[in-house]
Design a protein around this motif. Structure first.
Motif, mmCIF file in Angstrom:
data_model
loop_
_atom_site.group_PDB
_atom_site.id
_atom_site.type_symbol
_atom_site.label_atom_id
_atom_site.label_comp_id
_atom_site.label_asym_id
_atom_site.label_seq_id
_atom_site.Cartn_x
_atom_site.Cartn_y
_atom_site.Cartn_z
ATOM 1 N N LEU A 1 105.671 -2.698 5.319
ATOM 2 C CA LEU A 1 104.364 -2.272 6.512
ATOM 3 C C LEU A 1 104.429 -3.081 7.736
ATOM 4 C CD1 LEU A 1 101.619 -1.730 3.606
ATOM 5 C CD2 LEU A 1 102.943 -0.013 4.572
ATOM 6 N N ASP A 2 105.350 -4.091 7.866
ATOM 7 C CA ASP A 2 105.344 -4.926 8.928
ATOM 8 C C ASP A 2 106.392 -4.171 9.950
ATOM 9 O OD1 ASP A 2 104.709 -6.937 10.878
ATOM 10 O OD2 ASP A 2 106.240 -8.355 9.870
ATOM 11 N N LEU A 3 105.909 -3.263 10.727
ATOM 12 C CA LEU A 3 106.676 -2.248 11.671
ATOM 13 C C LEU A 3 107.134 -3.284 12.974
ATOM 14 C CD1 LEU A 3 104.761 1.053 11.892
ATOM 15 C CD2 LEU A 3 106.209 0.306 10.116
ATOM 16 N N GLU A 4 108.394 -2.655 13.230
ATOM 17 C CA GLU A 4 108.808 -3.350 14.426
ATOM 18 C C GLU A 4 108.337 -2.526 15.558
ATOM 19 O OE1 GLU A 4 113.457 -3.710 16.577
ATOM 20 O OE2 GLU A 4 112.974 -2.548 14.444
ATOM 21 N N GLN A 5 107.994 -3.311 16.579
ATOM 22 C CA GLN A 5 107.455 -2.707 17.791
ATOM 23 C C GLN A 5 108.617 -2.711 18.662
ATOM 24 O OE1 GLN A 5 104.034 -4.239 19.688
ATOM 25 N NE2 GLN A 5 103.732 -2.606 21.257
ATOM 26 N N ILE A 6 109.121 -1.386 19.105
ATOM 27 C CA ILE A 6 110.299 -1.340 19.980
ATOM 28 C C ILE A 6 109.856 -0.878 21.421
ATOM 29 C CG2 ILE A 6 111.970 -0.891 18.041
ATOM 30 C CD1 ILE A 6 111.729 2.215 18.555
ATOM 31 N N GLU A 7 108.525 -0.516 21.770
ATOM 32 C CA GLU A 7 108.264 -0.361 23.000
ATOM 33 C C GLU A 7 106.796 -0.006 22.888
ATOM 34 O OE1 GLU A 7 107.878 -0.293 26.241
ATOM 35 O OE2 GLU A 7 109.890 0.381 26.344
ATOM 36 N N GLU A 8 106.271 -0.027 24.016
ATOM 37 C CA GLU A 8 104.685 0.079 24.149
ATOM 38 C C GLU A 8 104.170 1.345 23.375
ATOM 39 O OE1 GLU A 8 100.740 -0.101 26.949
ATOM 40 O OE2 GLU A 8 102.668 -0.162 27.867
ATOM 41 N N ASN A 9 103.462 1.368 22.160
ATOM 42 C CA ASN A 9 103.082 2.542 21.386
ATOM 43 C C ASN A 9 104.223 3.149 20.843
ATOM 44 O OD1 ASN A 9 100.426 2.115 22.720
ATOM 45 N ND2 ASN A 9 101.044 3.501 24.470
ATOM 46 N N ILE A 10 105.295 2.445 20.484
ATOM 47 C CA ILE A 10 106.405 2.965 19.641
ATOM 48 C C ILE A 10 106.911 1.927 18.532
ATOM 49 C CG2 ILE A 10 108.499 3.868 19.415
ATOM 50 C CD1 ILE A 10 108.243 4.928 22.398
ATOM 51 N N PHE A 11 106.753 2.201 17.481
ATOM 52 C CA PHE A 11 106.867 1.335 16.072
ATOM 53 C C PHE A 11 108.120 1.937 15.467
ATOM 54 C CE2 PHE A 11 102.873 0.934 17.904
ATOM 55 C CZ PHE A 11 102.605 -0.379 17.775
ATOM 56 N N ARG A 12 108.815 1.034 14.687
ATOM 57 C CA ARG A 12 109.922 1.538 13.805
ATOM 58 C C ARG A 12 109.685 0.947 12.424
ATOM 59 N NH1 ARG A 12 115.407 1.311 16.213
ATOM 60 N NH2 ARG A 12 115.034 -0.840 16.119
ATOM 61 N N GLY A 13 109.604 1.758 11.442
ATOM 62 C CA GLY A 13 109.782 1.165 10.038
ATOM 63 C C GLY A 13 111.392 1.116 9.572
ATOM 64 N N ALA B 1 98.824 2.887 14.398
ATOM 65 C CA ALA B 1 97.736 3.251 14.797
ATOM 66 C C ALA B 1 96.873 2.190 15.061
ATOM 67 C CB ALA B 1 96.893 4.393 14.197
ATOM 68 N N GLY B 2 96.675 1.443 13.825
ATOM 69 C CA GLY B 2 95.967 0.015 14.083
ATOM 70 C C GLY B 2 96.167 -0.965 14.790
ATOM 71 N N ARG B 3 97.766 -1.105 15.147
ATOM 72 C CA ARG B 3 98.345 -2.141 15.993
ATOM 73 C C ARG B 3 97.909 -1.979 17.578
ATOM 74 N NH1 ARG B 3 103.095 -4.190 13.958
ATOM 75 N NH2 ARG B 3 102.849 -4.659 11.915
ATOM 76 N N THR B 4 97.235 -0.843 17.899
ATOM 77 C CA THR B 4 96.849 -0.427 19.154
ATOM 78 C C THR B 4 95.335 -0.497 19.285
ATOM 79 O OG1 THR B 4 96.727 2.196 18.885
ATOM 80 C CG2 THR B 4 98.867 1.190 19.273
ATOM 81 N N VAL B 5 94.599 -0.777 18.283
ATOM 82 C CA VAL B 5 93.135 -0.791 18.401
ATOM 83 C C VAL B 5 92.656 -2.382 18.211
ATOM 84 C CG1 VAL B 5 91.268 -0.215 17.065
ATOM 85 C CG2 VAL B 5 93.257 1.470 17.167
ATOM 86 N N PRO B 6 91.314 -2.833 18.837
ATOM 87 C CA PRO B 6 90.882 -3.964 18.969
ATOM 88 C C PRO B 6 90.706 -4.641 17.400
ATOM 89 C CG PRO B 6 90.050 -2.904 20.776
ATOM 90 C CD PRO B 6 90.840 -1.893 20.053
ATOM 91 N N GLY B 7 90.948 -5.615 17.189
ATOM 92 C CA GLY B 7 90.769 -6.117 15.673
ATOM 93 C C GLY B 7 89.308 -6.147 15.268
ATOM 94 N N ASP B 8 88.124 -5.843 15.901
ATOM 95 C CA ASP B 8 87.037 -5.653 15.526
ATOM 96 C C ASP B 8 86.431 -4.142 15.211
ATOM 97 O OD1 ASP B 8 86.782 -4.699 18.374
ATOM 98 O OD2 ASP B 8 85.100 -5.930 18.662
ATOM 99 N N ARG B 9 87.414 -3.286 15.337
ATOM 100 C CA ARG B 9 87.089 -1.964 15.035
ATOM 101 C C ARG B 9 88.277 -1.223 14.009
ATOM 102 N NH1 ARG B 9 85.830 1.686 20.477
ATOM 103 N NH2 ARG B 9 84.217 -0.133 21.416
ATOM 104 N N PRO B 10 87.376 -1.541 12.788
ATOM 105 C CA PRO B 10 88.172 -1.121 11.675
ATOM 106 C C PRO B 10 88.398 0.406 11.508
ATOM 107 C CG PRO B 10 86.163 -1.894 10.791
ATOM 108 C CD PRO B 10 86.352 -2.214 12.196
ATOM 109 N N ALA B 11 89.381 0.911 10.618
ATOM 110 C CA ALA B 11 89.591 2.439 10.525
ATOM 111 C C ALA B 11 88.275 2.783 9.653
ATOM 112 C CB ALA B 11 90.769 2.483 9.741
ATOM 113 N N HIS B 12 87.792 4.106 9.931
ATOM 114 C CA HIS B 12 86.865 4.714 9.199
ATOM 115 C C HIS B 12 87.248 5.890 8.572
ATOM 116 C CE1 HIS B 12 85.349 7.999 11.661
ATOM 117 N NE2 HIS B 12 85.510 7.008 12.777
ATOM 118 N N SER B 13 88.290 6.671 9.215
ATOM 119 C CA SER B 13 88.894 7.942 8.564
ATOM 120 C C SER B 13 90.390 8.175 9.194
ATOM 121 C CB SER B 13 88.164 9.017 9.152
ATOM 122 O OG SER B 13 87.930 9.463 10.366
ATOM 123 N N LEU B 14 91.138 8.905 8.294
ATOM 124 C CA LEU B 14 92.284 9.364 8.767
ATOM 125 C C LEU B 14 92.419 10.875 8.290
ATOM 126 C CD1 LEU B 14 94.641 9.629 6.172
ATOM 127 C CD2 LEU B 14 94.486 7.079 6.573
#
Length: 295
Positions: A15-27, A51-64
């Motif tokens: 689950l620790d994705l590699e960030q390869i560019e802004e807004n682009i991640f790789r598993g 998705a969560g890596r691009t969101v402020p830490g004080d905003r948890p997910a409420h739906s997907l």
């Protein structure tokens, strides 16, 4: 000398994705499965991580809300591109596309919310036995070695779930082939090890586990044993989750599941995840392909 990685360490690495560019991640890896495709819960959890890596830490997910478009190739890395749809005063919205071989295999939309107070109520937690009174998978599965096709298959099943302590309240589908039951099931689960306090990690691990047993309730209504014994062919089509209250994935959670209907080669299932002290933490709905093999 480095300590060997535990199964939970390996899952956390997944689950620790590699960030390869802004807004682009790789598993970079995929967890083993019983079938030659990527486990749907893995793709959903990894997409939510992106998705969560691009969101402020004080905003948890409420739906997907998500759709499985193509089978994932476990031999190839999955690339996740994040579209920052909206950053509002209270809500943040992200859209994620998972890509392999130049084609989208999965779409996810997720919403995140800053904390606020409001009206509150919930359904009561259903009755369930203490999880520690139930057998572990390693204790239960060897009794079904012949039914499942041998010790190698049993070990493969154990390997797919070795990071999670998942305990069935009643017999799983493959243990009751031919027995038509009420289309309901319950499992208790928690990770096999402690986790950090990062809210995103706990939500993503619950997302991962939520795809493991949800369609079991469809099988019970028809006396089918499922993909483990080959009397149905199945795959997730879509998956939606609502995160209501804080929870920890390394503490016992009750996953209460039921199927209201099946038709047209598809089965619908819904689930509720409760904390051990009775708080409704998550609601889940999924539709999947559930076909009887021809011939």
């Amino acid at each position: 000398m480095n300590e060997p990685l535990t199964p939970l360490d390996e899952l956390l690495g997944l689950l620790d994705l590699e960030q390869i560019e802004e807004n682009i991640f790789r598993g970079t890896t995929s967890h083993p499965t019983l079938v030659p495709r990527v486990f749907g819960g893995q793709v959903a959890a990894q997409a939510l991580v992106a998705a969560g890596r691009t969101v402020p830490g004080d905003r948890p997910a409420h739906s997907l809300h998500s759709y499985f478009l193509r089978p994932g190739d476990p031999a190839v890395p999955i690339v996740y591109t994040v579209d920052r749809i909206r950053d509002g005063r209270s809500f943040t919205t992200r859209r994620v596309v998972a890509v392999q071989h130049g084609q989208p295999i999965f779409h996810l939309s997720a919403s995140f919310q800053a904390h606020e107070e409001g009206l509150e109520h919930q359904e009561p937690m259903p009755a369930a036995p203490d999880p520690l009174s139930l057998p572990t998978a390693a204790e239960m599965l060897p009794a079904y070695t012949d039914l499942l096709g041998g010790p190698e298959v049993v070990q493969r099943i154990l390997d797919t779930r070795d990071a999670v302590d998942l305990r069935y309240v009643d017999a799983p589908p493959f243990a009751s082939v031919g027995e038509v039951r009420e289309p309901k099931s319950q499992v208790w689960f928690r990770t096999n090890g402690k986790l950090d306090d990062d809210w995103l990690l706990h939500v993503c691990l619950a997302t991962y586990v939520s795809d493991m047993t949800l369609l079991d309730s469809v099988l019970f209504a028809h006396g089918r044993g499922g993909w483990a014994v080959g009397d149905v062919v199945g795959a997730s089509l879509d998956h939606a989750m609502w995160f209501h209250r804080p929870f920890r994935a390394d503490e016992w959670l009750l996953y209460d599941q039921e199927s209201p209907t099946a038709q047209g080669g598809r089965g619908l299932a819904r689930g509720r995840i409760f904390t051990a002290d009775g708080r409704l933490a998550v609601s889940v709905i999924q539709e999947g392909v559930v076909r009887v093999p021809r011939g």
